[in-house]
Write a protein that holds these residues in place. Structure first.
Motif, short mmCIF file in Angstrom:
data_model
loop_
_atom_site.label_atom_id
_atom_site.label_comp_id
_atom_site.label_asym_id
_atom_site.label_seq_id
_atom_site.Cartn_x
_atom_site.Cartn_y
_atom_site.Cartn_z
N SER A 24 4.00 38.88 4.56
CA SER A 24 4.57 37.65 4.03
C SER A 24 3.98 37.41 2.66
O SER A 24 2.90 37.89 2.34
N LEU A 25 4.70 36.66 1.85
CA LEU A 25 4.23 36.24 0.53
C LEU A 25 4.05 34.74 0.55
O LEU A 25 4.81 34.01 1.20
N SER A 26 3.07 34.25 -0.19
CA SER A 26 2.91 32.81 -0.32
C SER A 26 4.08 32.26 -1.13
O SER A 26 4.69 32.99 -1.92
N PRO A 27 4.42 30.99 -0.97
CA PRO A 27 5.56 30.42 -1.71
C PRO A 27 5.46 30.55 -3.23
O PRO A 27 6.47 30.65 -3.91
N ASP A 28 4.24 30.55 -3.76
CA ASP A 28 4.06 30.69 -5.21
C ASP A 28 3.87 32.15 -5.63
O ASP A 28 3.58 32.42 -6.79
N ASP A 29 4.04 33.09 -4.72
CA ASP A 29 3.90 34.54 -4.97
C ASP A 29 2.50 34.93 -5.43
O ASP A 29 2.30 35.99 -6.01
N GLU A 30 1.50 34.12 -5.15
CA GLU A 30 0.14 34.42 -5.55
C GLU A 30 -0.59 35.32 -4.56
O GLU A 30 -1.57 35.96 -4.91
N CYS A 31 -0.12 35.37 -3.31
CA CYS A 31 -0.82 36.14 -2.28
C CYS A 31 0.17 36.91 -1.41
O CYS A 31 1.28 36.45 -1.16
N ILE A 32 -0.27 38.08 -0.96
CA ILE A 32 0.42 38.84 0.07
C ILE A 32 -0.44 38.76 1.32
O ILE A 32 -1.66 38.98 1.25
N TYR A 33 0.17 38.46 2.45
CA TYR A 33 -0.53 38.43 3.73
C TYR A 33 0.00 39.56 4.59
O TYR A 33 1.21 39.75 4.71
N ILE A 34 -0.93 40.32 5.18
CA ILE A 34 -0.57 41.43 6.05
C ILE A 34 -1.21 41.19 7.41
O ILE A 34 -2.43 41.10 7.52
N GLY A 35 -0.37 41.08 8.43
CA GLY A 35 -0.87 40.91 9.79
C GLY A 35 -1.19 42.27 10.39
O GLY A 35 -0.37 43.18 10.35
N ILE A 36 -2.41 42.41 10.93
CA ILE A 36 -2.85 43.65 11.55
C ILE A 36 -3.04 43.40 13.04
O ILE A 36 -3.78 42.52 13.45
N TRP A 37 -2.33 44.19 13.85
CA TRP A 37 -2.50 44.09 15.29
C TRP A 37 -3.03 45.42 15.77
O TRP A 37 -2.35 46.44 15.76
N ASP A 38 -4.28 45.38 16.15
CA ASP A 38 -4.96 46.56 16.64
C ASP A 38 -6.04 46.04 17.57
O ASP A 38 -6.69 45.04 17.27
N ARG A 39 -6.25 46.68 18.69
CA ARG A 39 -7.24 46.17 19.65
C ARG A 39 -8.64 46.10 19.05
O ARG A 39 -9.43 45.26 19.42
N THR A 40 -8.92 46.97 18.12
CA THR A 40 -10.25 46.98 17.50
C THR A 40 -10.30 46.18 16.21
O THR A 40 -11.27 45.48 15.94
N TYR A 41 -9.24 46.28 15.39
CA TYR A 41 -9.27 45.71 14.04
C TYR A 41 -8.21 44.63 13.81
O TYR A 41 -7.65 44.56 12.74
#
Length: 135
Positions: A97-114
């Motif tokens: 996802s991107l923040s509404p002002d395009d200042e940040c990218i968010y990456i969701g990580i689904w891993d049992r360890t990380y």
């Protein structure tokens, strides 16, 4: 539309309302113009797997494409998708996802360890594609 060779998992509209992208199990993301659907305007290849998540920035200058694991690609729409920055890390990706002002990218990580949420901030002196994403 003809081109993909397997199941599609993601799509996104560009803010201009005429351009959209599709992500597929065939390890490609294709960019389309609704006025010319006979062939895609760009075919972008992934490293490992299907395109699972696509987002355009609110200003339309960038497109973010996530693979199912390890790689997120940021493309310049202004450079006809020829310029890109690859974010390489370890983990199963649940989405981007991107923040509404395009200042940040968010990456969701689904891993049992990380399992985590990664945030990459924009560096203004470089912008996204001049190696300007920092963790």
């Amino acid at each position: 539309m003809v081109g993909h060779r397997d199941y599609s998992f993601a799509s996104a509209w560009h803010p201009d309302g005429c351009t959209f992208a599709t992500g597929n199990q065939d390890k490609t993301c294709r960019v389309w113009d609704v006025r010319h659907l006979s062939s895609p305007t760009a075919i972008l290849k992934n490293n490992l797997g299907a395109t699972r998540s696509i987002r355009f920035s609110s200003d339309g200058q960038y497109m973010v494409v996530a693979e199912p694991a390890d790689f997120v690609h940021v493309y310049s729409t202004k450079a006809d998708y020829r310029k890109r920055q690859e974010i390489d890390f370890f983990g199963e990706i649940s989405g981007v996802s991107l923040s509404p002002d395009d200042e940040c990218i968010y990456i969701g990580i689904w891993d049992r360890t990380y399992a985590s949420l990664l945030q990459y901030n924009r560096k203004h002196q470089y912008k996204y594609l001049d190696l300007g994403i920092s963790c």
